[in-house]
Write a protein that holds these residues in place. Structure first.
Motif, PDB file in Angstrom:
ATOM      1  N   GLN A 586       4.367   2.734  -7.667  1.00  0.00           N
ATOM      2  CA  GLN A 586       5.181   3.011  -6.490  1.00  0.00           C
ATOM      3  C   GLN A 586       4.239   3.403  -5.363  1.00  0.00           C
ATOM      4  N   LYS A 588       3.901   4.960  -1.325  1.00  0.00           N
ATOM      5  CA  LYS A 588       4.526   5.682  -0.225  1.00  0.00           C
ATOM      6  C   LYS A 588       3.541   5.736   0.936  1.00  0.00           C
ATOM      7  N   LEU A 589       4.066   5.679   2.142  1.00  0.00           N
ATOM      8  CA  LEU A 589       3.224   5.674   3.331  1.00  0.00           C
ATOM      9  C   LEU A 589       3.522   6.884   4.193  1.00  0.00           C
ATOM     10  N   THR A 590       2.465   7.594   4.579  1.00  0.00           N
ATOM     11  CA  THR A 590       2.588   8.638   5.596  1.00  0.00           C
ATOM     12  C   THR A 590       1.834   8.150   6.825  1.00  0.00           C
ATOM     13  N   ILE A 594      -1.965   6.659   2.219  1.00  0.00           N
ATOM     14  CA  ILE A 594      -1.085   5.967   1.282  1.00  0.00           C
ATOM     15  C   ILE A 594      -1.118   6.716  -0.037  1.00  0.00           C
ATOM     16  N   GLU A 597       1.703   6.012  -6.937  1.00  0.00           N
ATOM     17  CA  GLU A 597       2.095   6.769  -8.118  1.00  0.00           C
ATOM     18  C   GLU A 597       2.554   5.841  -9.228  1.00  0.00           C
ATOM     19  N   SER A 647      -0.882  10.389  -9.481  1.00  0.00           N
ATOM     20  CA  SER A 647      -0.761  10.159  -8.043  1.00  0.00           C
ATOM     21  C   SER A 647      -2.142  10.004  -7.430  1.00  0.00           C
ATOM     22  N   THR A 649      -4.141   9.402  -3.691  1.00  0.00           N
ATOM     23  CA  THR A 649      -4.031   9.415  -2.235  1.00  0.00           C
ATOM     24  C   THR A 649      -5.169   8.598  -1.645  1.00  0.00           C
ATOM     25  N   LEU A 690       2.354  -3.407  -0.020  1.00  0.00           N
ATOM     26  CA  LEU A 690       2.594  -2.733   1.249  1.00  0.00           C
ATOM     27  C   LEU A 690       1.844  -3.466   2.350  1.00  0.00           C
TER      28      LEU A 690
END
Length: 703
Positions: A586, A588-590, A594, A597, A647, A649, A690
């Motif tokens: 999975q 996720k983007l901030t 990135i 996970e 996770s 980063t 992504l």
């Protein structure tokens, strides 16, 4: 950490002002004196019977008139190199197999403590040369084939060593991946390959605050590394903002006074090419006074910053090979063992075994690694045979045979309930290439002979392969423990045996660790830090006698990925006594990072460690790039039947490539793939994708 900003912040103004005063007061001769080591030749030839590493050597700096102490150097990627007994850890390649950077930092701290106990202030501990080809003789001294892993382990070891105010040296800068011709070989390499493949791990270690760099012997694009202005000045001191000093490799690392202008600050171990010749060169204008002052400033800046940091503790000879450090060596050895194959043979079951045959002379000899600059002499070492006998006691009879007579060895194996063949190498077959002019294993000069060096092929000796085959033909329960520092081909016999474990040069407690893993007291958790191919031809060209060679951008898993070739054992591979299942990634983007996970589930019956790895892929790239690259790893402990979420980063720079035209790192406006897997053999259907965020597309970063 006290030094983590050493190369990322401006130098201390107070120290710089003090150095200004010293530069005014020092004579030219005194400055040049500080730019080389002193006393090595005397001790080596007159005191230590040509035995290297018997003491800490004065390796730069020093001015008696002004009360400035020299820097005292000792080598030691697997522990401190000294005539006194010190802790011998597993070789770095074994520690890389743990994928445990916290452990590596703790090992660095232990090495730093022992360095201080021996009066060492400059430690040649961090070897992070990339394993381009597993035949490289000094493979055991580094951490593997992947630049990301090399950088993480180099940074961890640096933090540990420097936690005790010892200046760490990272080596060998740069592109040093051939041993036998290391003094002469000229490596041709393009700028993008240099920046993306052979240098990132050095920058990562320097960003962690490493205070010193050792230049390599070889040439890069026609210039010796100690004379290579592009490496030492343009990249290291210019692009990267390195604040420390550069010193040469030993004896044959410098070829003339021009190295001072190129960016070399210290010639070690003696001022042969510097010294009086450098003084004369300054007086005639061949070398500038500015180059001398810059070198002395860097030496003093580093020395003063480290010497003035408060010590976290006191140090004494009681710290050498102390109980805490020995326990750390054992932990590293246990975590490093890589289980490559297991068809129900391991772990050996105490309830079902009354006899175990141990075949092979390497089971009963001290075998800690090469006997070059990385040699360590611990107070004792536990062999594999000793470890097994101590573990099983009187419960299981150990039948040992050295394997020199095949008929006898087969008969011993047939008389046992199970068989362990111990095969591999020693310092004589691989390691630092030692010409026949140094007595490293005897006080008798007549015994001096060439040892170590690159391997010409990756197989075991023919007689060892033959013996494994003969035993396997007569026994159904055969395990093989491999000893060595890099990849070993198993084509001739791997189908015949039930289990294979890579045990490395596993340090002073190696025998204890191996016995515990083989009998199931510890669950194997190591992962390969390199690729083992099905065929040696799948690897890059490698010639130990080469004087010229070109390095391209692909090797290891990146080469096999690009060519669609399956590995025998991929990078990051390692089995366990339990099983793990990976869920889909999975992403996720901030705004500025990135997060990737995935869920990992222990589907077996034992509590165990697993090393989850994160890779980034570049499908649709307009630039020629690897299929994927390692960008993270995490070692986790999971109970049977339970799951854990790993996770990772990632920063924008983790997606970037080096753009030669702009001399910067750039991000493409493409869709990226993210994998979380147990090895580099990733499952594409579990990848996350992504698109590059709009505010990232076209971003560039300084070189």
């Amino acid at each position: 950490m006290p030094f983590d900003d050493f190369n990322t912040a401006q130098p201390d103004p107070a120290i710089e002002a003090e150095i200004d005063g010293l530069l005014e007061e020092l004579t030219l001769e005194e400055k040049v004196y500080m730019m080389s080591g002193h006393g090595f030749h005397y001790y080596f030839t007159q005191v230590d019977n040509r035995q290297f590493g018997q003491r800490a050597y004065a390796a730069g700096s020093g001015c008696e008139r002004l009360g400035i102490e020299p820097l005292y150097f000792s080598d030691g990627p697997r522990g401190k190199r000294h005539k006194e007994a010190t802790t011998c850890f597993p070789v770095p390649m074994a520690r890389a197999a743990t994928f445990d950077v916290d452990l590596e930092e703790r090992i660095g701290k232990a090495i730093g403590v022992e360095a201080r106990a021996l009066g060492v202030t400059l430690s040649g501990t961090i070897c992070i040369n990339l394993l381009r080809h597993p035949g490289w003789g000094r493979a055991q001294e580094t951490y593997g084939e992947d630049p990301f892993q090399l950088g993480e382990f180099g940074a961890a070891l640096c933090r540990g060593v420097q936690a005790h105010n010892v200046i760490a040296t990272v080596k060998h800068f740069a592109v040093n991946s051939v041993e036998n011709t290391r003094f002469k070989i000229d490596v041709s390499i393009d700028e993008r390959t240099l920046r993306e493949v052979y240098l990132p791990h050095f920058k990562r270690t320097l960003d962690a605050g490493c205070g010193s760099v050792m230049s390599a012997y070889n040439k890069v694009n026609g210039e010796y590394c100690a004379h290579n202005r592009h490496l030492l000045t343009d990249i290291l001191k210019g692009d990267w903002g390195f604040n420390g000093f550069v010193h040469s490799d030993w004896v044959l690392g410098v070829h003339g006074v021009d190295a001072a202008e190129a960016g070399l600050d210290i010639e070690n171990p003696e001022g042969v090419k510097f010294g009086k010749k450098l003084v004369a060169a300054v007086n005639t204008g061949e070398v500038s006074q500015q180059a001398i002052d810059q070198a002395v400033r860097r030496i003093l800046r580093t020395q003063m910053r480290f010497a003035r940091e408060p010590d976290p503790r006191e140090y004494s000879r009681d710290d050498l090979a102390c109980e805490e450090h020995v326990a750390l060596a054992l932990e590293a050895a246990e975590k490093s063992i890589v289980l490559l194959k297991n068809e129900g043979i391991l772990p050996f079951d105490r309830r079902q075994l009354s006899t175990l045959a141990v075949i092979g002379r390497l089971a009963d000899v001290e075998n800690l690694g090469d006997k070059g600059s990385s040699r360590v002499t611990p107070p004792y070492s536990v062999t594999i045979l000793e470890g097994l006998r101590k573990l099983v006691g009187a419960d299981i009879e150990i039948l040992f045979d050295d394997g020199s007579d095949h008929d006898r060895a087969v008969a011993v194996a047939e008389a046992a309930d199970a068989v362990l063949c111990v095969k591999g190498f020693t310092w004589k077959e691989e390691g630092e290439f030692i010409p026949g002019d140094e007595a490293l294993d005897s006080d008798d000069p007549n015994s001096r002979s060439t040892s170590g060096g690159d391997r010409h092929h990756l197989r075991l000796r023919p007689e060892d392969e033959a013996l494994i085959g003969k035993i396997a033909a007569r026994h159904s329960k055969v395990a093989v423990a491999l000893v060595g520092g890099s990849a070993i081909m198993k084509n001739a016999w791997h189908m015949d045996v039930g289990a294979i474990a890579m045990t490395w040069y596993s340090g002073m407690e190696g025998g204890t660790a191996i016995a515990r893993v083989l009998f199931g007291d510890r669950v194997p958790s190591g992962k390969l830090p390199f690729t083992v191919p099905k065929h040696e031809d799948d690897l890059p060209f490698f010639d130990p006698a080469a004087l010229e060679i070109e390095y391209g951008p692909l090797h290891g898993y990146t080469k096999l990925d690009a060519e669609g070739i399956e590995a025998a054992y991929p990078f990051g591979f390692g089995l366990s006594y339990t099983q793990f299942e990976y869920g889909a990634a999975q992403v996720k983007l901030t705004s500025d990072e990135i997060v990737v996970e995935a869920k990992v589930t222990n589907t077996g019956s034992l509590r165990a460690d697993e090393v989850a790895q994160c890779y980034v892929g570049f499908p649709g790239s307009a630039v020629d790039r690897p299929v994927k690259l390692l960008r993270g790893f995490e070692r986790i402990t999971i109970e049977p039947g339970e799951s854990a979420t790993v996770s990772f980063t990632l920063s924008p720079r983790d997606l970037a490539y080096y753009d030669v035209a702009s001399k910067s790192w750039r991000i493409e406006n493409i869709r990226y793939a993210f994998y979380v897997a147990a090895s580099s053999r990733t499952e594409t259907d579990k990848a996350a994708h992504l698109d590059a965020p709009a505010h990232w597309s076209g971003l560039s970063f300084p070189a």
